[in-house]
Motif scaffolding. Sequence first.
Motif, PDB file in Angstrom:
ATOM      1  N   LEU A  18       0.826  -1.207   0.000  1.00 25.25           N
ATOM      2  CA  LEU A  18       0.000   0.000   0.000  1.00 25.25           C
ATOM      3  C   LEU A  18       0.862   1.261   0.000  1.00 25.25           C
ATOM      4  O   LEU A  18       0.573   2.227  -0.703  1.00 25.25           O
ATOM      5  CB  LEU A  18      -0.945   0.006   1.197  1.00 25.25           C
ATOM      6  CG  LEU A  18      -2.085  -1.000   1.141  1.00 25.25           C
ATOM      7  CD1 LEU A  18      -2.848  -1.016   2.454  1.00 25.25           C
ATOM      8  CD2 LEU A  18      -3.009  -0.677  -0.003  1.00 25.25           C
ATOM      9  N   PHE A  19       1.951   1.246   0.787  1.00 25.53           N
ATOM     10  CA  PHE A  19       2.857   2.393   0.795  1.00 25.53           C
ATOM     11  C   PHE A  19       3.506   2.595  -0.569  1.00 25.53           C
ATOM     12  O   PHE A  19       3.653   3.720  -1.041  1.00 25.53           O
ATOM     13  CB  PHE A  19       3.929   2.233   1.866  1.00 25.53           C
ATOM     14  CG  PHE A  19       3.400   2.276   3.270  1.00 25.53           C
ATOM     15  CD1 PHE A  19       2.307   3.053   3.604  1.00 25.53           C
ATOM     16  CD2 PHE A  19       3.998   1.535   4.258  1.00 25.53           C
ATOM     17  CE1 PHE A  19       1.813   3.093   4.887  1.00 25.53           C
ATOM     18  CE2 PHE A  19       3.532   1.575   5.560  1.00 25.53           C
ATOM     19  CZ  PHE A  19       2.430   2.362   5.869  1.00 25.53           C
ATOM     20  N   TYR A  20       3.895   1.507  -1.192  1.00 22.11           N
ATOM     21  CA  TYR A  20       4.501   1.570  -2.521  1.00 22.11           C
ATOM     22  C   TYR A  20       3.508   2.120  -3.545  1.00 22.11           C
ATOM     23  O   TYR A  20       3.855   2.976  -4.364  1.00 22.11           O
ATOM     24  CB  TYR A  20       4.981   0.178  -2.928  1.00 22.11           C
ATOM     25  CG  TYR A  20       5.662   0.130  -4.272  1.00 22.11           C
ATOM     26  CD1 TYR A  20       6.951   0.604  -4.427  1.00 22.11           C
ATOM     27  CD2 TYR A  20       5.012  -0.400  -5.381  1.00 22.11           C
ATOM     28  CE1 TYR A  20       7.583   0.565  -5.660  1.00 22.11           C
ATOM     29  CE2 TYR A  20       5.622  -0.446  -6.610  1.00 22.11           C
ATOM     30  CZ  TYR A  20       6.913   0.039  -6.748  1.00 22.11           C
ATOM     31  OH  TYR A  20       7.519   0.000  -7.968  1.00 22.11           O
ATOM     32  N   THR A  21       2.277   1.655  -3.483  1.00 22.11           N
ATOM     33  CA  THR A  21       1.246   2.146  -4.387  1.00 22.11           C
ATOM     34  C   THR A  21       0.977   3.626  -4.148  1.00 22.11           C
ATOM     35  O   THR A  21       0.798   4.397  -5.086  1.00 22.11           O
ATOM     36  CB  THR A  21      -0.059   1.347  -4.202  1.00 22.11           C
ATOM     37  OG1 THR A  21       0.221  -0.035  -4.390  1.00 22.11           O
ATOM     38  CG2 THR A  21      -1.118   1.788  -5.181  1.00 22.11           C
ATOM     39  N   TYR A  22       0.982   4.040  -2.895  1.00 15.89           N
ATOM     40  CA  TYR A  22       0.745   5.446  -2.572  1.00 15.89           C
ATOM     41  C   TYR A  22       1.844   6.336  -3.156  1.00 15.89           C
ATOM     42  O   TYR A  22       1.559   7.421  -3.664  1.00 15.89           O
ATOM     43  CB  TYR A  22       0.671   5.628  -1.055  1.00 15.89           C
ATOM     44  CG  TYR A  22       0.365   7.040  -0.648  1.00 15.89           C
ATOM     45  CD1 TYR A  22      -0.946   7.512  -0.670  1.00 15.89           C
ATOM     46  CD2 TYR A  22       1.369   7.911  -0.251  1.00 15.89           C
ATOM     47  CE1 TYR A  22      -1.239   8.805  -0.308  1.00 15.89           C
ATOM     48  CE2 TYR A  22       1.090   9.206   0.111  1.00 15.89           C
ATOM     49  CZ  TYR A  22      -0.219   9.656   0.077  1.00 15.89           C
ATOM     50  OH  TYR A  22      -0.502  10.941   0.433  1.00 15.89           O
ATOM     51  N   GLN A  23       3.089   5.884  -3.109  1.00 21.15           N
ATOM     52  CA  GLN A  23       4.190   6.701  -3.600  1.00 21.15           C
ATOM     53  C   GLN A  23       4.218   6.820  -5.118  1.00 21.15           C
ATOM     54  O   GLN A  23       4.629   7.844  -5.648  1.00 21.15           O
ATOM     55  CB  GLN A  23       5.524   6.130  -3.129  1.00 21.15           C
ATOM     56  CG  GLN A  23       5.761   6.342  -1.664  1.00 21.15           C
ATOM     57  CD  GLN A  23       7.093   5.764  -1.235  1.00 21.15           C
ATOM     58  OE1 GLN A  23       7.729   5.005  -1.957  1.00 21.15           O
ATOM     59  NE2 GLN A  23       7.508   6.130  -0.030  1.00 21.15           N
ATOM     60  N   LEU A  24       3.790   5.811  -5.821  1.00 22.16           N
ATOM     61  CA  LEU A  24       3.953   5.795  -7.273  1.00 22.16           C
ATOM     62  C   LEU A  24       2.668   6.005  -8.064  1.00 22.16           C
ATOM     63  O   LEU A  24       2.699   5.908  -9.283  1.00 22.16           O
ATOM     64  CB  LEU A  24       4.576   4.466  -7.703  1.00 22.16           C
ATOM     65  CG  LEU A  24       5.980   4.206  -7.174  1.00 22.16           C
ATOM     66  CD1 LEU A  24       6.455   2.849  -7.647  1.00 22.16           C
ATOM     67  CD2 LEU A  24       6.932   5.294  -7.607  1.00 22.16           C
ATOM     68  N   SER A  25       1.571   6.322  -7.417  1.00 25.16           N
ATOM     69  CA  SER A  25       0.310   6.359  -8.146  1.00 25.16           C
ATOM     70  C   SER A  25      -0.236   7.775  -8.279  1.00 25.16           C
ATOM     71  O   SER A  25       0.290   8.731  -7.721  1.00 25.16           O
ATOM     72  CB  SER A  25      -0.716   5.478  -7.440  1.00 25.16           C
ATOM     73  OG  SER A  25      -0.963   5.994  -6.153  1.00 25.16           O
ATOM     74  N   SER A  26      -1.337   7.861  -9.014  1.00 23.02           N
ATOM     75  CA  SER A  26      -2.008   9.139  -9.206  1.00 23.02           C
ATOM     76  C   SER A  26      -2.935   9.435  -8.029  1.00 23.02           C
ATOM     77  O   SER A  26      -3.033   8.666  -7.080  1.00 23.02           O
ATOM     78  CB  SER A  26      -2.805   9.097 -10.505  1.00 23.02           C
ATOM     79  OG  SER A  26      -3.823   8.116 -10.411  1.00 23.02           O
ATOM     80  N   ASN A  27      -3.620  10.548  -8.103  1.00 26.86           N
ATOM     81  CA  ASN A  27      -4.430  11.007  -6.971  1.00 26.86           C
ATOM     82  C   ASN A  27      -5.592  10.085  -6.622  1.00 26.86           C
ATOM     83  O   ASN A  27      -5.895   9.903  -5.449  1.00 26.86           O
ATOM     84  CB  ASN A  27      -4.965  12.414  -7.252  1.00 26.86           C
ATOM     85  CG  ASN A  27      -3.864  13.433  -7.181  1.00 26.86           C
ATOM     86  OD1 ASN A  27      -2.849  13.210  -6.544  1.00 26.86           O
ATOM     87  ND2 ASN A  27      -4.051  14.548  -7.858  1.00 26.86           N
ATOM     88  N   ILE A  28      -6.239   9.498  -7.627  1.00 27.03           N
ATOM     89  CA  ILE A  28      -7.388   8.638  -7.333  1.00 27.03           C
ATOM     90  C   ILE A  28      -6.939   7.376  -6.600  1.00 27.03           C
ATOM     91  O   ILE A  28      -7.613   6.916  -5.666  1.00 27.03           O
ATOM     92  CB  ILE A  28      -8.181   8.309  -8.622  1.00 27.03           C
ATOM     93  CG1 ILE A  28      -9.490   7.591  -8.301  1.00 27.03           C
ATOM     94  CG2 ILE A  28      -7.365   7.505  -9.586  1.00 27.03           C
ATOM     95  CD1 ILE A  28     -10.515   8.478  -7.665  1.00 27.03           C
ATOM     96  N   TRP A  29      -5.795   6.825  -6.982  1.00 27.90           N
ATOM     97  CA  TRP A  29      -5.295   5.639  -6.296  1.00 27.90           C
ATOM     98  C   TRP A  29      -4.804   5.964  -4.902  1.00 27.90           C
ATOM     99  O   TRP A  29      -4.911   5.145  -3.988  1.00 27.90           O
ATOM    100  CB  TRP A  29      -4.189   4.964  -7.109  1.00 27.90           C
ATOM    101  CG  TRP A  29      -4.749   4.232  -8.290  1.00 27.90           C
ATOM    102  CD1 TRP A  29      -4.672   4.615  -9.588  1.00 27.90           C
ATOM    103  CD2 TRP A  29      -5.502   3.030  -8.266  1.00 27.90           C
ATOM    104  NE1 TRP A  29      -5.322   3.717 -10.380  1.00 27.90           N
ATOM    105  CE2 TRP A  29      -5.848   2.727  -9.587  1.00 27.90           C
ATOM    106  CE3 TRP A  29      -5.915   2.173  -7.257  1.00 27.90           C
ATOM    107  CZ2 TRP A  29      -6.578   1.605  -9.927  1.00 27.90           C
ATOM    108  CZ3 TRP A  29      -6.652   1.053  -7.596  1.00 27.90           C
ATOM    109  CH2 TRP A  29      -6.974   0.781  -8.912  1.00 27.90           C
ATOM    110  N   LYS A  30      -4.253   7.161  -4.719  1.00 30.51           N
ATOM    111  CA  LYS A  30      -3.835   7.580  -3.388  1.00 30.51           C
ATOM    112  C   LYS A  30      -5.037   7.662  -2.453  1.00 30.51           C
ATOM    113  O   LYS A  30      -4.953   7.309  -1.282  1.00 30.51           O
ATOM    114  CB  LYS A  30      -3.120   8.927  -3.444  1.00 30.51           C
ATOM    115  CG  LYS A  30      -1.740   8.831  -4.020  1.00 30.51           C
ATOM    116  CD  LYS A  30      -1.034  10.158  -4.012  1.00 30.51           C
ATOM    117  CE  LYS A  30       0.339   9.978  -4.629  1.00 30.51           C
ATOM    118  NZ  LYS A  30       1.124  11.197  -4.586  1.00 30.51           N
ATOM    119  N   PHE A  31      -6.161   8.127  -2.975  1.00 28.82           N
ATOM    120  CA  PHE A  31      -7.384   8.184  -2.183  1.00 28.82           C
ATOM    121  C   PHE A  31      -7.813   6.785  -1.752  1.00 28.82           C
ATOM    122  O   PHE A  31      -8.155   6.564  -0.586  1.00 28.82           O
ATOM    123  CB  PHE A  31      -8.490   8.868  -3.001  1.00 28.82           C
ATOM    124  CG  PHE A  31      -9.821   8.858  -2.329  1.00 28.82           C
ATOM    125  CD1 PHE A  31     -10.069   9.686  -1.252  1.00 28.82           C
ATOM    126  CD2 PHE A  31     -10.830   8.020  -2.777  1.00 28.82           C
ATOM    127  CE1 PHE A  31     -11.305   9.680  -0.628  1.00 28.82           C
ATOM    128  CE2 PHE A  31     -12.057   8.007  -2.159  1.00 28.82           C
ATOM    129  CZ  PHE A  31     -12.301   8.843  -1.081  1.00 28.82           C
TER     130      PHE A  31
END
Length: 90
Positions: A18-31
């Motif tokens: 989840l941390f990895y996805t948060y760092q490398l993704s766009s705003n909708i995925w961060k949400f």
Amino acid sequence: MTNKNLLASVFFLCLPFLFYTYQLSSNIWKFFVIITCVLMLSSLLLIQSKVVLFALFIMILLIILFTFRSCFRLILISGSVGCIIAVILF
């Protein structure tokens, strides 16, 4: 899952992804990652798995220590020396 510790450990093992996805993704995925982390943390609090909550506390502490490494260099060195001495003695 029938065992609360098993469920909590699966949640804990999913956190780095989840941390990895948060760092490398766009705003909708961060949400979505933030919502998932909030739901996982609330589930951990509800099932009261103390070991995983302790591991989460240690993980957050280590992230803070390694993020501000220059400020805590003396603490890390003294902790490392203490761990080496403890391993040698025991």
